[in-house]
Design an enzyme around this catalytic site. Structure first.
Site, PDB file in Angstrom:
ATOM      1  N   ASP A   1       0.865  -1.179   0.000  1.00  0.00           N
ATOM      2  CA  ASP A   1       0.000   0.000   0.000  1.00  0.00           C
ATOM      3  C   ASP A   1       0.905   1.233   0.000  1.00  0.00           C
ATOM      4  O   ASP A   1       1.568   1.525   0.994  1.00  0.00           O
ATOM      5  CB  ASP A   1      -0.891  -0.030   1.246  1.00  0.00           C
ATOM      6  CG  ASP A   1      -1.894   1.127   1.290  1.00  0.00           C
ATOM      7  OD1 ASP A   1      -1.722   2.106   0.538  1.00  0.00           O
ATOM      8  OD2 ASP A   1      -2.846   1.043   2.086  1.00  0.00           O
ATOM      9  N   HIS A   2       0.918   1.951  -1.135  1.00  0.00           N
ATOM     10  CA  HIS A   2       1.864   3.057  -1.281  1.00  0.00           C
ATOM     11  C   HIS A   2       1.542   4.244  -0.379  1.00  0.00           C
ATOM     12  O   HIS A   2       2.346   5.173  -0.249  1.00  0.00           O
ATOM     13  CB  HIS A   2       1.907   3.529  -2.740  1.00  0.00           C
ATOM     14  CG  HIS A   2       3.267   3.955  -3.196  1.00  0.00           C
ATOM     15  ND1 HIS A   2       4.198   4.524  -2.353  1.00  0.00           N
ATOM     16  CD2 HIS A   2       3.866   3.894  -4.412  1.00  0.00           C
ATOM     17  CE1 HIS A   2       5.295   4.800  -3.026  1.00  0.00           C
ATOM     18  NE2 HIS A   2       5.129   4.422  -4.273  1.00  0.00           N
ATOM     19  N   ARG A   3       0.391   4.232   0.262  1.00  0.00           N
ATOM     20  CA  ARG A   3       0.086   5.307   1.204  1.00  0.00           C
ATOM     21  C   ARG A   3       0.980   5.236   2.432  1.00  0.00           C
ATOM     22  O   ARG A   3       1.270   6.268   3.057  1.00  0.00           O
ATOM     23  CB  ARG A   3      -1.393   5.230   1.641  1.00  0.00           C
ATOM     24  CG  ARG A   3      -2.399   5.484   0.542  1.00  0.00           C
ATOM     25  CD  ARG A   3      -3.827   5.245   1.016  1.00  0.00           C
ATOM     26  NE  ARG A   3      -4.039   3.863   1.456  1.00  0.00           N
ATOM     27  CZ  ARG A   3      -5.197   3.410   1.923  1.00  0.00           C
ATOM     28  NH1 ARG A   3      -6.234   4.222   2.012  1.00  0.00           N
ATOM     29  NH2 ARG A   3      -5.317   2.144   2.288  1.00  0.00           N
TER      30      ARG A   3
END
Length: 262
Positions: free
Chosen positions: A234-236
């Protein structure tokens, strides 16, 4: 039709006159359309659909793939299984243990993301979820504190959890939560695939089958057993370099499996 317009009756009449067999076509089509079974979604399937749709919609996935040499791991597994009574380790047991140890080394992957609070929950120990396929869908029982367990303990725990999952007797705390997931389709001959993150976790590892592949070593052509794994993040909350460091640690444990016995 009125004022010379073509209407449905005109079309059907023309079909009958120019193609006498057309009358039978709608009936055949209707019979084909009716030849199916309507299966309502189970509660489990509805939950899976909701959670994975939420994950794909909200979590910007990125993926990293590496090839792992597992010849030494296979030799160690065979030796343990042949010499330790009552222990039958699988490759997946080693992967779960290696992931747990790598998560402790790279704690920024050993996380959950709280969307409501806009915060990251980073854990000291690794609770590794293991994807289990059931006739009704997919469930992910959790090996709690996998980093501090032996390979034999992990193997026994997974066997117990799988048995409970198939019997439908898992308790909520045995499959809800977790800090990371391992999804292994290698037993089906799948070489490589992408997995969807299991929220609120931040990453999942997709494990493919092990195959013998040619490799140049010391100027000579040799056969090496390779397993491809793909990490979805999850690139967040996880950056590319962080995911890459995790895979480096994972490779260190998988390709030098004696480290998992220390």
């Amino acid at each position: 039709g009125s004022r010379g317009r073509v209407c449905e009756a005109d079309v059907r009449d023309a079909a009958r006159r120019f193609n006498p067999e057309s009358d039978a076509a709608p009936n055949a089509s209707s019979a084909t359309a009716a030849d199916h079974e309507t299966i309502p979604l189970s509660a489990m399937r509805r939950a899976i659909a909701s959670r994975l749709q939420e994950s794909k919609r909200n979590a910007p996935h990125f993926r990293l793939t590496v090839d792992l040499k597992i010849d030494d791991l296979l030799r160690l597994r065979d030796e343990i299984n042949a010499t330790v009574a009552g222990v039958k380790l699988s490759v997946n047991d080693f992967i779960v243990k290696a992931c747990a140890m790598a998560l402790v080394k790279v704690p920024d992957v050993n996380i959950q993301y709280d969307e409501q609070a806009q915060s990251v929950l980073r854990y000291a120990s690794a609770d590794v979820s293991v994807a289990v396929a059931l006739p009704a869908g997919l469930i992910t029982p959790i090996v709690r504190g996998a980093d501090g367990r032996s390979l034999a303990e992990i193997s026994a725990e997974i066997a117990t959890l799988v048995t409970k999952a198939k019997a439908g007797t898992l308790q909520p705390d045995e499959f809800q939560g977790g800090t990371f997931t391992v999804s292994n389709l290698g037993m089906f001959g799948v070489r490589q695939f992408d997995a969807i993150i299991n929220p609120p976790q931040g990453a999942i590892l997709a494990v493919g089958t092990a195959t013998e592949r040619p490799e140049i070593a010391g100027g000579e052509l040799v056969s090496t057993t390779i397993m491809s794994v793909t990490l979805s993040c999850d690139h967040r909350v996880i950056d590319g370099a962080t995911g890459a460091r995790f895979l480096q640690q994972l490779r260190a444990y998988v390709e030098s499996p004696a480290l998992m016995l220390v």
